[in-house]
Structures are given as structure tokens and as C-alpha cells.
Enzyme design. Sequence first.
Site, PDB file in Angstrom:
ATOM      1  N   ARG A  37       0.829  -1.214   0.000  1.00 24.00           N
ATOM      2  CA  ARG A  37       0.000   0.000   0.000  1.00 24.00           C
ATOM      3  C   ARG A  37       0.863   1.262   0.000  1.00 24.00           C
ATOM      4  O   ARG A  37       0.458   2.279  -0.574  1.00 24.00           O
ATOM      5  CB  ARG A  37      -0.939  -0.002   1.210  1.00 24.00           C
ATOM      6  CG  ARG A  37      -2.158  -0.879   0.976  1.00 24.00           C
ATOM      7  CD  ARG A  37      -3.045  -0.892   2.198  1.00 24.00           C
ATOM      8  NE  ARG A  37      -4.373  -1.393   1.862  1.00 24.00           N
ATOM      9  CZ  ARG A  37      -5.318  -1.628   2.755  1.00 24.00           C
ATOM     10  NH1 ARG A  37      -5.087  -1.420   4.035  1.00 24.00           N
ATOM     11  NH2 ARG A  37      -6.497  -2.073   2.378  1.00 24.00           N
ATOM     12  N   LYS A 176     -12.182 -10.281   9.294  1.00 20.27           N
ATOM     13  CA  LYS A 176     -13.185  -9.229   9.526  1.00 20.27           C
ATOM     14  C   LYS A 176     -14.542  -9.704   9.003  1.00 20.27           C
ATOM     15  O   LYS A 176     -15.121  -9.127   8.093  1.00 20.27           O
ATOM     16  CB  LYS A 176     -12.757  -7.932   8.831  1.00 20.27           C
ATOM     17  CG  LYS A 176     -11.455  -7.327   9.388  1.00 20.27           C
ATOM     18  CD  LYS A 176     -11.067  -6.081   8.589  1.00 20.27           C
ATOM     19  CE  LYS A 176      -9.756  -5.465   9.053  1.00 20.27           C
ATOM     20  NZ  LYS A 176      -9.325  -4.355   8.164  1.00 20.27           N
ATOM     21  N   GLY A 304      -5.527  -6.272   2.305  1.00 25.32           N
ATOM     22  CA  GLY A 304      -4.135  -6.264   2.761  1.00 25.32           C
ATOM     23  C   GLY A 304      -3.558  -7.644   3.000  1.00 25.32           C
ATOM     24  O   GLY A 304      -2.439  -7.939   2.571  1.00 25.32           O
ATOM     25  N   GLY A 327     -12.283  -4.183   2.082  1.00 26.22           N
ATOM     26  CA  GLY A 327     -13.690  -3.804   2.207  1.00 26.22           C
ATOM     27  C   GLY A 327     -14.138  -2.863   1.102  1.00 26.22           C
ATOM     28  O   GLY A 327     -15.257  -2.964   0.597  1.00 26.22           O
TER      29      GLY A 327
HETATM   30  C1  3PG Z   1      -8.609  -1.802   5.130  1.00 27.38           C
HETATM   31  O1  3PG Z   1      -7.538  -2.296   5.490  1.00 27.38           O
HETATM   32  O2  3PG Z   1      -9.594  -2.492   4.851  1.00 27.38           O
HETATM   33  C2  3PG Z   1      -8.715  -0.313   5.000  1.00 27.38           C
HETATM   34  O3  3PG Z   1      -7.501   0.318   5.295  1.00 27.38           O
HETATM   35  C3  3PG Z   1      -9.838   0.209   5.854  1.00 27.38           C
HETATM   36  O4  3PG Z   1      -9.599  -0.123   7.187  1.00 27.38           O
HETATM   37  P1  3PG Z   1     -10.841  -0.326   8.165  1.00 27.38           P
HETATM   38  O5  3PG Z   1     -11.540  -1.563   7.699  1.00 27.38           O
HETATM   39  O6  3PG Z   1     -10.233  -0.471   9.538  1.00 27.38           O
HETATM   40  O7  3PG Z   1     -11.710   0.884   8.030  1.00 27.38           O
HETATM   41 MG    MG Z   2     -11.482  -3.323   5.912  1.00 32.20          MG
END
Ligand code: 3PG
Ligand code: MG
Length: 346
Positions: A37, A176, A304, A327
Site C-alpha cells: 500500500r 473481519k 491487505g 472492504g
Molecule cells: C482496510 O484495510 O480495509 C482499509 O484500510 C480500511 O480499514 P478499516 O476496515 O479499519 O476501516
Molecule cells: Mg477493511
Amino acid sequence: MRLPRSVETADVRGKVVLVRSDLNVPLDDGQIADDTRIRASLPTIRLLLDGGAAEVRVCSHLGRPKGPDERYAMAPVRARVAELVGDGRVSVLENTRFNEGETANDPGFAHELASGCDLYVNDAFGSAHRAHSSTVGVAEILPAYAGLLLLDELVHLGRLLGEVERPFVIVSGGAKVEDKIGVLEHLGGRADEVLIGGKMAEDVRAGNPFSFDVVLPTDVVAASAFEADAETRVTAFDALPDGWPGHENGPATREDFAHRIAAARTVFWNGPMGVFEWPAFAEGTFAVARAVAGCEGFTVVGGGDSVRAVHEAGVSDRISWISTGGGASLELLEGKELPGVAAIPA
Ligand code: 3PG
Ligand code: MG
């Protein structure tokens, strides 16, 4: 798709430019584990420097701190940017999420960020799905432009929005989970197959929450504890020993997923198949990385951790498009207009 106006159309000579990049890189013990990134953010920064900007202030969040938190300080990122750019006009501000106003899109924090700046460039595709002070609020204060990476992402991911070559296979995993269930519900219906592994598969074990069929692991590598050197055992997906969490796809699942990916003409992969940072649980994720690389269709990897896995598997040059968005790419593919993009005039 509506494209926001490009930084290439801005006159930046002598200007102080606020750049929102997504420098939210994976960290291992405070060290940058993958700098994709950061590297992807450099073309816009260099363009501004070459265009004669007086000052380039780069801001980003890092991790999910709920206020100031030393573990998420920007210092390692700042050092890497300095190493790669080496221009005294560039500075990297402290983690935007150290200010509690950031995630609430608080105008007060947006004004703080914008203060002393003439222009705003949003290049943070990975954060464009967040309506935060640094992604949306400042765009309402300063003249706003899209960075080169943001535009590139929209163009390449846009290819998955229209008619795609089929079979279209989506591979989803990662930690997540709560972020992804809703998005996948919308997106998965457009795919011919949705393969689910890793923590996500563990979470849907009790029942399929989607309105379409999903392909789940048939076997998993279970571990005696959530530890890198835990005792491991390959078990059927539906027969985990009590108290043994599933840590990644088992060998039969790796092969099954690889066959399905090989047969695809379009692939979108987001989220690792397990705790691949730990060598004992990396093979399921690497098997997906190699399969996506070997697929002859149009292949996109986003997020990532998946991107890091693709690099560690040594196959990044055989992926059609590596997205810096996790996301964000999911929400774009869901057909939503991303708030960070919507905030920039066309
Ligand atoms: C990610 O890694 O998905 C982005 O940088 C956004 O991060 P976040 O999901 O913590 O908002
Ligand atoms: Mg995210």
C-alpha cells in the site's frame, strides 16, 4: 461508472497539498509486514512533487485504534515513505484515528486536517468506503481531486461490475467477518461459485447465512489452541474435536478450491484461508494464491492480507489486478458508490 476528476488536472505548483493515502499496512511486532500500500501510494506523491507542490502532507489511518495508541503510531510507515521518496517537502501526519473525530466524520477534525492546505487529493482507495473526516469531510472544505491509485482501482475493478466472463468465482475468507457477510450477500449472487474458507467458514459453520449456496471446506487443519506452535490435526469440517478451533483449509479442500479456481474465467479473491502468518497454517492460503495465479482468466486479489499472501507465495506478477482495497473493493463490487469517491467532483 462515474470517475472523479484526476489530480492530473490540478495545478499544484507552489501549493500545500493534503493527500489521503491508505497506508494501513499489516504490521508484525511493529514492523511493516508488507509495504504494497505504501508503494502503491507513491506515484501520486511523486506526481505532486514533480508538479512543483510546495508541501505534500500525507495522512492515513493505521489499524483500528480507538484513540491515541502507541502500537499504531505512524513512525514505521513514515520512515518507509522517507526511505522511498526522500524529499523534504513530504511529511506523514500521525494516525488519523488517534483523533476520535475521524471515524465520526467530525467537521472539527476535518478543518484541523485542512488547515494550511490549498488542495486535497484522495488516493486512499482502500478507505474510500469509509465516510470519515480524512476521506469525506476534508473534500467538503478543500478543492478535491482523485489520486492516480484511486482512479486505477476504479477502472480495473470496474471490469468486474459489468458483464464478466464465466465462470465467475469469488473466494472469501479473512478475519473481519462481520464486515463481509452483508457485502457478500449482495455480491455473491452475481458469481457462479462462492468459496469460503478461514475464519469466515468457521463463522458460517452453524448455517449458511446467504441466500445462495456456498462452497465450504470439507476438511480443516484444527489446532489445540490459537497459537503458532499449537498441536495440529486434520479433521472433517463438520467433526472438529471439542475446543480445537479450525485454523485453515485441509488438504482435500485446498485441492477442491484449486480445481474450481482453475476452471474460472473471472476470479475475485478477498481474505486469507487461515492464520497464514503462522507457517503451520499457511498452506491453505498459499494454495489459493497459486491457483489464482495459475488461472488463465481475469483475476483480482483485494485486501491487505490476501495481497501479502500473494507476495509471500511469490506469484504477484501473475495476478491481473492486485487491489489495495479489501472492504472498499467488496463494496464497490456490490454496486455501491463509495463515499470517498462520491465526495470528489467529476
Ligand atoms: C482496510 O484495510 O480495509 C482499509 O484500510 C480500511 O480499514 P478499516 O476496515 O479499519 O476501516
Ligand atoms: Mg477493511
